[in-house]
Design a protein around this motif. Structure first.
Motif, PDB file in Angstrom:
ATOM      1  N   ARG A  59      10.547  -2.911  32.450  1.00  0.00           N
ATOM      2  CA  ARG A  59       9.644  -1.815  32.788  1.00  0.00           C
ATOM      3  C   ARG A  59       8.217  -2.273  32.543  1.00  0.00           C
ATOM      4  O   ARG A  59       7.899  -2.840  31.511  1.00  0.00           O
ATOM      5  CB  ARG A  59       9.968  -0.584  31.941  1.00  0.00           C
ATOM      6  N   ALA A  88      10.563   1.941  36.287  1.00  0.00           N
ATOM      7  CA  ALA A  88      11.801   2.225  35.556  1.00  0.00           C
ATOM      8  C   ALA A  88      12.862   1.243  36.038  1.00  0.00           C
ATOM      9  O   ALA A  88      12.955   0.957  37.228  1.00  0.00           O
ATOM     10  CB  ALA A  88      12.252   3.657  35.792  1.00  0.00           C
ATOM     11  N   ASP A 130      17.020   3.130  32.251  1.00  0.00           N
ATOM     12  CA  ASP A 130      15.895   3.979  31.854  1.00  0.00           C
ATOM     13  C   ASP A 130      16.111   5.403  32.362  1.00  0.00           C
ATOM     14  O   ASP A 130      16.722   5.613  33.417  1.00  0.00           O
ATOM     15  CB  ASP A 130      14.579   3.472  32.462  1.00  0.00           C
ATOM     16  N   LEU A 136      16.049  -0.277  40.627  1.00  0.00           N
ATOM     17  CA  LEU A 136      14.829  -0.011  39.891  1.00  0.00           C
ATOM     18  C   LEU A 136      13.897   0.854  40.715  1.00  0.00           C
ATOM     19  O   LEU A 136      14.062   0.971  41.926  1.00  0.00           O
ATOM     20  CB  LEU A 136      14.148  -1.296  39.430  1.00  0.00           C
TER      21      LEU A 136
END
Length: 148
Positions: free
Chosen positions: A61, A91, A95, A114
């Motif tokens: 991240r 993220a 996450d 992601l």
């Protein structure tokens, strides 16, 4: 060792080192204003290449990543005229999903995906339009800006 063998070794070793560096690093020029103010059009960045399934650290991240463009019929199409896109990994897998992305139907970013965002939201096309990207589209991580 014979002098000829020494000369061959002396020329082969630097060539092998250059080849190894070229396989690991690349220079990418920034186009567009989606990463302003940190990266501006014309900036050049040093990128550590990532190989899908290969060794090396994963994207974290906050990393600035280089994404390979996706063509028609491959899930989604990235806007613009270049083959690479630079965005920030907002993220990564595991996450919590950031606010405003609940519509994607996930509480956490799923494995192998992601969420990427441009630093300049008013000038960026990113996961707000594309949704979650497959990690396989990440070709590298920006190490540093070269022309600071």
């Amino acid at each position: 060792m014979t002098p000829v063998l020494l000369v061959l070794l002396a020329t082969a070793l630097p060539a092998a080192a250059v080849t190894a560096v070229r396989r690991t690093l690349r220079v990418v020029e920034v186009h567009g204003e989606s990463m302003k103010p940190g990266l501006c059009p014309g900036d050049r960045v040093l990128v550590r290449r990532l190989r899908p399934g290969g060794p090396g650290r994963r994207v974290r991240r906050g990393d600035i990543v280089v994404i390979a463009r996706v063509g028609p019929g491959e899930g989604f199409t990235l806007d613009g005229g270049t083959n690479l896109v630079i965005k920030r990994a907002a993220a990564v897998a595991g996450d919590p999903m950031p606010p405003d992305f609940e519509a994607l139907g996930e509480a956490r970013v799923p494995p192998g995906r992601l969420l990427v965002l441009g630093d300049n939201p008013s000038r960026s096309t990113d996961s707000r339009q594309w949704g979650l990207l497959p990690e396989s589209r990440i070709t590298g991580v920006v190490l540093r800006r070269l022309n600071a």
